[in-house]
Write an enzyme that holds these catalytic residues in place. Structure first.
Site, PDB file in Angstrom:
ATOM      1  CD  GLU A  54      -4.276  -5.971   2.570  1.00 25.87           C
ATOM      2  OE1 GLU A  54      -5.051  -5.191   3.166  1.00 25.87           O
ATOM      3  OE2 GLU A  54      -3.043  -5.900   2.661  1.00 25.87           O
TER       4      GLU A  54
ATOM      5  CD  GLU B 185      -3.066  -1.100   2.173  1.00 24.08           C
ATOM      6  OE1 GLU B 185      -2.849  -0.462   3.217  1.00 24.08           O
ATOM      7  OE2 GLU B 185      -4.118  -1.743   1.980  1.00 24.08           O
TER       8      GLU B 185
END
Ligand SMILES: [Zn+2]
Length: 641
Positions: A289, A119
């Site tokens: 995710e 991320e």
């Protein structure tokens, strides 16, 4: 995991201090065992590089790795993402740890992919205000402008006496008394984004040198701090992390909408991410995710509805994902993410999502659903491709962020303002990067030819290059719709003499004035054909018809003195239109429904929360709906018959 139907597992993305507990001393035993155990069980491994979490000893050795915040203070050790993307020490350390990992596992038979870092940009870490960044920004500017006079002109620095004599005088755009020069800010966003992309490219280069496995990165939903188009160009596949409830909770939607979709997230907001990330590379994307229960990071963290985990999974595959992975498998018993749910509870017993994951894995393995992900994806046979495309661009997003001019005017909101009505009309949509759109014979070029309608919802920055590509598309028979603020600025952030700049002739109109409104102010436009009244909020470009342009709607507010709100100009069988007002969703639905009808693109109005995604009807509401003779129960998914 195998019993559950899981086939891939991601590990290792924050494991630096376990891999290298002391400087230069590697402990591979535990990771060797994990890799072997997973592989022997038949699971493919996605191995993360651990660079989002440099260990304490490394920071103590090289404090210059730490990023500096916009307030000038060092952002210290104790959480994650505590590094500057341009720190020379960190680039060296990254090369060292990634090389060690790639050498160790690059040819492990269980390895199916690499994930670079984790991320990028999370926690406002794309931009850094350290001395290295200041010095490299000056070099970056010199490369871009060559002479300081060119920079002064591009930024219009005469205003407020900001003229620079050398590149060495340029500071980072922060810590001034009030707003810094918007062109300066825009270039700093570009510079920072380039730093992320270069950092990722370094990792990709090392991994590729030691391994044939594909390299991916997990981005965040509708996150705009770096240019995802540039990042995706360097990766084999793009992934994003899908948190429907957390995202809605953090969004600017009204409390009514948040209540309506409290336990499912907003289905159109979620598919906007799917269509965006699929569209970055025009190939199947991955969900690295997905929430299996409540998350820990939103201001409030509601439980998902029973059935939501299955719906999100089918929704992802139906929008072109080729993998959906949950985060996490088992809830962590300590540290920052203790309150984040897993498929298993803290004690290791199956939570509700475990059973939904098992059900959906079984469904997807059934022969009739094997190709579920091919039903909407835009690769392959052009007949499967959506007929409508939205252009997306991160520099446009930054320009919007830097000077919104109306507090509720934001980039994703503008995109959603066109996207959600299309989805509500059961129209599939592709998102196409503006920087690749309509190019020919170049790496990453994306043809606009397959689309009957191309919409540029929030394209503020327009130069001759993009104008020519869109001009070519329209004159070859395509239809183009420009949204509010299109072509208001040059690529350096200066005003066009009149918006939409180089597209003025194509649409047959220019913008004479603009109106930035409080979000509680509602106004209307009137369609000239049929006198229908359509409402808008937040933004209005006041249009003046030019040349062969034809007015399609007028504004009703007397302050606008009869200005045009919607205009078109025909070019043979092609047509370009510009809409000046940020229509509300219902009004936009009416406007698009009419035009799509003329273009022969089938539409039908779906109830809020009932959507067709590829080969599935997905019902995110708490009541049953019947469509085409098929009843879709509440929170259920039914194959399209
Ligand atoms: Zn820095």
């Amino acid at each position: 995991m195998r019993e559950l139907g899981i086939t891939r597992v991601r590990i290792g993305e924050f494991a630096w201090s376990k891999i290298e507990p002391d400087p230069g001393r590697f402990d591979w035993a535990w990771l060797d065992e994990a890799m072997d155990v997973l592989h022997e069980a038949g699971l493919g491994i996605i191995l993360g590089t651990p660079t989002a979490t440099p260990p304490k000893w490394l920071i103590d050795q090289n404090p210059s790795i730490l990023p500096v915040g916009r307030d000038g203070r060092v952002r210290g050790f104790g959480s994650r993402r505590h590094y500057c993307f341009r720190s020379p020490a960190y680039l060296r350390e990254t090369e060292r740890i990634v090389t060690a990992l790639a050498e160790r596992y690059g040819s492990h038979p269980g390895l199916v992919a690499w994930q670079t870092d984790n991320e990028y940009g999370c926690h406002d870490t794309t931009r850094c205000w350290c001395d290295t960044c200041r010095s490299e920004f000056r070099t970056w500017l010199k490369d871009r402008y060559e002479t300081v006079d060119a920079l002064n002109d591009a930024w219009w620095t005469t205003f407020w006496s900001q003229t620079y004599r050398t590149f060495g005088e340029v500071e980072l755009p922060e810590q001034a008394v009030t707003e810094t020069n918007p062109s300066h800010q825009l270039d700093y966003r570009r510079f920072a984004s380039d730093g992320v992309v270069a950092y990722n490219a370094l990792q990709v280069r090392i991994l590729k040198a030691h391994s044939d496995a594909p390299v991916v990165h997990n981005s965040m939903m509708l996150f705009g701090d770096y240019d995802h188009v540039d990042l995706a160009d360097d990766l084999d596949a793009i992934a994003f992390d899908n948190y429907p409830i957390g995202q809605l909770e953090e969004s600017p939607f009204s409390l009514d909408v948040k209540e309506q979709f409290l336990r499912t997230g907003h289905p159109d907001l979620v598919t906007l991410s799917h269509d965006l990330y699929r569209g970055l590379k025009d190939q199947p994307h991955w969900i690295m995710e997905q929430q299996p229960g409540q998350v820990n990071w939103a201001p409030n963290n509601a439980l998902p509805a029973a059935g939501a985990v299955r719906l999100w999974t089918l929704q992802g595959f139906a929008h072109g994902a080729e993998m959906v992975s949950w985060f996490r498998y088992r809830a962590a018993v300590g540290a920052q993410e203790t309150n984040h749910a897993g498929l298993l509870r803290h004690d290791g017993t199956p939570d509700v999502a475990y059973h939904e994951a098992k059900r959906v894995a079984g469904e997807l393995a059934a022969p009739e659903h094997r190709d579920v992900h091919t039903a909407i994806r835009s690769t392959g046979d052009a007949t499967d491709r959506p007929r409508v495309a939205l252009l997306v661009d991160f520099e446009d997003l930054w320009a919007t962020d830097i000077q919104p001019h109306a507090s509720a005017f934001n980039y994703w909101g503008q995109l959603f303002g066109f996207y959600a009505p299309l989805r509500g009309l059961d129209v599939p949509v592709d998102l196409v990067p503006k920087k690749h759109a309509g190019r020919e014979d170049e790496p990453h070029a994306r043809s606009l030819e397959p689309y009957d309608l191309v919409i540029a919802p929030a394209m503020q920055l327009v130069d001759e290059d993009v104008a020519q590509r869109l001009d070519r598309y329209v004159k070859a028979g395509g239809r183009l719709l420009l949204g509010p603020r299109s072509g208001a600025r040059t690529v350096t952030g200066r005003a066009q003499e009149a918006a939409p700049g180089p597209l003025r002739d194509l649409v047959g109109a220019r913008v004479t004035r603009v109106d930035g409104l409080r979000p509680d102010v509602q106004r209307s436009i009137t369609m000239l054909n049929g006198n229908e009244s359509l409402t808008y909020r937040v933004w209005a470009d006041l249009l003046e018809v030019e040349g062969d342009g034809v007015a399609l709607a007028h504004y009703d507010d007397p302050a606008y003195q009869g200005a045009t709100a919607y205009v078109k100009r025909s070019h043979g069988s092609g047509e370009a239109r510009m809409l000046g007002a940020s229509l509300e969703l219902e009004a936009m639905t009416t406007l698009l429904e009419a035009w799509l009808g003329e273009l022969g693109i089938p539409t039908r109005r779906l109830p809020d929360g009932l959507r067709r995604s590829g080969a599935w009807w997905l019902n995110f509401t708490s009541e049953a709906h019947t469509i085409d003779g098929v009843t879709i129960p509440a929170l259920e998914a039914v194959p399209v018959s």
